[in-house]
Design a protein around this motif. Structure first.
Motif, PDB file in Angstrom:
ATOM      1  N   LEU A 102      -5.969  -1.273  -7.044  1.00  0.00           N
ATOM      2  CA  LEU A 102      -4.924  -1.307  -5.866  1.00  0.00           C
ATOM      3  C   LEU A 102      -3.825  -2.075  -6.812  1.00  0.00           C
ATOM      4  CD1 LEU A 102      -6.665  -2.067  -2.753  1.00  0.00           C
ATOM      5  CD2 LEU A 102      -5.311   0.022  -3.361  1.00  0.00           C
ATOM      6  N   PHE A 128     -11.719   4.789   1.459  1.00  0.00           N
ATOM      7  CA  PHE A 128     -11.349   3.603   1.347  1.00  0.00           C
ATOM      8  C   PHE A 128     -12.216   2.415   1.886  1.00  0.00           C
ATOM      9  CE2 PHE A 128      -8.340  -0.107   1.989  1.00  0.00           C
ATOM     10  CZ  PHE A 128      -7.458   0.310   0.773  1.00  0.00           C
ATOM     11  N   LEU A 145      -0.168  -0.985  -7.781  1.00  0.00           N
ATOM     12  CA  LEU A 145       1.125  -1.469  -7.256  1.00  0.00           C
ATOM     13  C   LEU A 145       2.047  -1.743  -8.314  1.00  0.00           C
ATOM     14  CD1 LEU A 145       0.731  -4.773  -5.334  1.00  0.00           C
ATOM     15  CD2 LEU A 145       2.579  -3.210  -5.104  1.00  0.00           C
ATOM     16  N   PHE A 156       0.717  -1.429  -0.091  1.00  0.00           N
ATOM     17  CA  PHE A 156      -0.061  -0.110  -0.078  1.00  0.00           C
ATOM     18  C   PHE A 156       0.936   1.246  -0.032  1.00  0.00           C
ATOM     19  CE2 PHE A 156      -2.898  -2.844   2.452  1.00  0.00           C
ATOM     20  CZ  PHE A 156      -3.683  -3.305   1.367  1.00  0.00           C
ATOM     21  N   MET A 179      -3.805  -9.595  -1.186  1.00  0.00           N
ATOM     22  CA  MET A 179      -4.531  -8.275  -1.168  1.00  0.00           C
ATOM     23  C   MET A 179      -5.856  -8.358  -0.249  1.00  0.00           C
ATOM     24  SD  MET A 179      -4.637  -5.059  -2.077  1.00  0.00           S
ATOM     25  CE  MET A 179      -3.562  -4.898  -3.722  1.00  0.00           C
ATOM     26  N   LEU A 210      -7.076  -6.443   2.839  1.00  0.00           N
ATOM     27  CA  LEU A 210      -8.516  -5.397   2.915  1.00  0.00           C
ATOM     28  C   LEU A 210      -9.248  -6.000   4.007  1.00  0.00           C
ATOM     29  CD1 LEU A 210      -9.172  -5.129  -0.906  1.00  0.00           C
ATOM     30  CD2 LEU A 210      -8.061  -3.381   0.514  1.00  0.00           C
ATOM     31  N   LEU A 257     -11.812  -2.083  -6.687  1.00  0.00           N
ATOM     32  CA  LEU A 257     -10.928  -1.667  -5.609  1.00  0.00           C
ATOM     33  C   LEU A 257      -9.550  -2.317  -5.730  1.00  0.00           C
ATOM     34  CD1 LEU A 257      -9.784   0.285  -3.420  1.00  0.00           C
ATOM     35  CD2 LEU A 257     -10.854  -1.249  -1.719  1.00  0.00           C
ATOM     36  N   VAL A 281      -0.816   4.201  -2.423  1.00  0.00           N
ATOM     37  CA  VAL A 281      -2.400   4.306  -2.747  1.00  0.00           C
ATOM     38  C   VAL A 281      -2.943   3.890  -1.340  1.00  0.00           C
ATOM     39  CG1 VAL A 281      -2.268   3.714  -4.981  1.00  0.00           C
ATOM     40  CG2 VAL A 281      -2.213   1.951  -3.580  1.00  0.00           C
ATOM     41  N   GLY A 282      -2.380   3.137  -0.492  1.00  0.00           N
ATOM     42  CA  GLY A 282      -3.158   2.402   0.636  1.00  0.00           C
ATOM     43  C   GLY A 282      -3.925   3.346   1.759  1.00  0.00           C
TER      44      GLY A 282
END
Lengths: 155, 155
Positions: A143, A128, A147, A47, A105, A109, A139, A153-154
């Motif tokens: 992401l 988010f 990456l 992230f 991932m 999440l 999403l 981004v996280g």
DNA sequence: ACGGACTGGTTGCAAACTGCAACCGCCGGG
DNA sequence: CCCGGCGGTTGCAGTTTGCAACCAGTCCGT
């Protein structure tokens, strides 16, 4: 206190990380990520767009450099992270998630969603969280693309 | 070796588990579940229908009774598990997941899916895995219902 | 009522792991 | 040529883990 002064043989220690305690899937991740630091390294890779040793070391949680070196090596050994020389700086190395790592991932999440729900101190941005609930798949695609582009981004 | 024989003051140790290293959601679960045993206790509660101390202790991975007592106490302290006397046997206690604990279900399912994909030794039944992929919501509902009924259902 | 087994733990010790801070060799830039 | 950043390694101390023995209360059969 042990009763007999002459204590019997004790089982030798288990430095053998290839030997699992069981074949349970939960046990597998407990043995792989079951410590206070490994997940944070994954987070930084996934992230925060971090790639270099020094960047991980500079995390808010202040990991010690020997622990960091050990965790990166373990993650590499189990195929979650790959290391390669940085083409731009010959003295630097780049650490990256493999596909196996990227497949974490969904787990990350769900962890984020759970913490946001149950820990008042967790500071994840609202948009988010709603994205996790409303459009998980979209999403995740975004992401993973970020990456590849090496962006932060996280949460 | 430290250079000065008179080493300067070192920071006192942190027995203060209420003080988090950061407010990151990933860090929160790393601090709560980041060890080799806690996740296994959650698994036993969530999927194996276990309720009593002795049942957890009898797990395949052979947890030591002092570690188990410590983990149950921590989980209770952070509101994931609740303990109450067993109405049927006055000498027994029943440990159960709270709602906060039950909310970990999505995390556990994603973990199961990841291990099944990436660890050849993981022995999760095929139908369970396809259910995770095809009908997550339905599967979760069924699992939570089984949890309330106290049955063993998991992988 | 009594003995043995089961319950949910606690205790003591040794081995392993973690954290800190100092240190180190290599590279690149000025 | 030096100086700082880079990716670590090393030594020590403090903490956690694992093992096995032990224990008080309860249950059960006789």
């Amino acid at each position: 206190m042990p009763r007999s002064p002459d204590r019997p043989k004790r089982r030798p220690p288990r430095h053998d990380s290839a030997q699992l305690r069981s074949n349970c899937p939960i046990n597998f991740v407990a043995e792989t990520f079951g410590d206070k630091w490994t997940l944070l390294v994954i987070r930084d890779l996934m992230f925060k767009g971090k790639r270099h040793f020094g960047e991980f070391r500079a995390s808010e949680e202040a990991i010690a450099s020997n622990i960091l070196a050990d965790r990166l090596q373990r993650l590499e050994a189990c195929g979650v992270v790959e290391k390669r020389p940085d083409p731009a700086h010959r003295s630097k190395l780049i650490y990256e998630l493999t596909q196996k790592g990227r497949d974490l991932m969904p787990v990350m999440l769900e962890i984020t969603a759970w913490s946001a729900k149950h820990d008042a101190r967790t500071n994840t941005p609202k948009p988010f969280l709603t994205a996790i609930k409303r459009d998980r798949e979209g999403l995740m695609k975004g992401l993973l693309a970020a990456l590849d582009a090496g962006q932060k981004v996280g949460p």
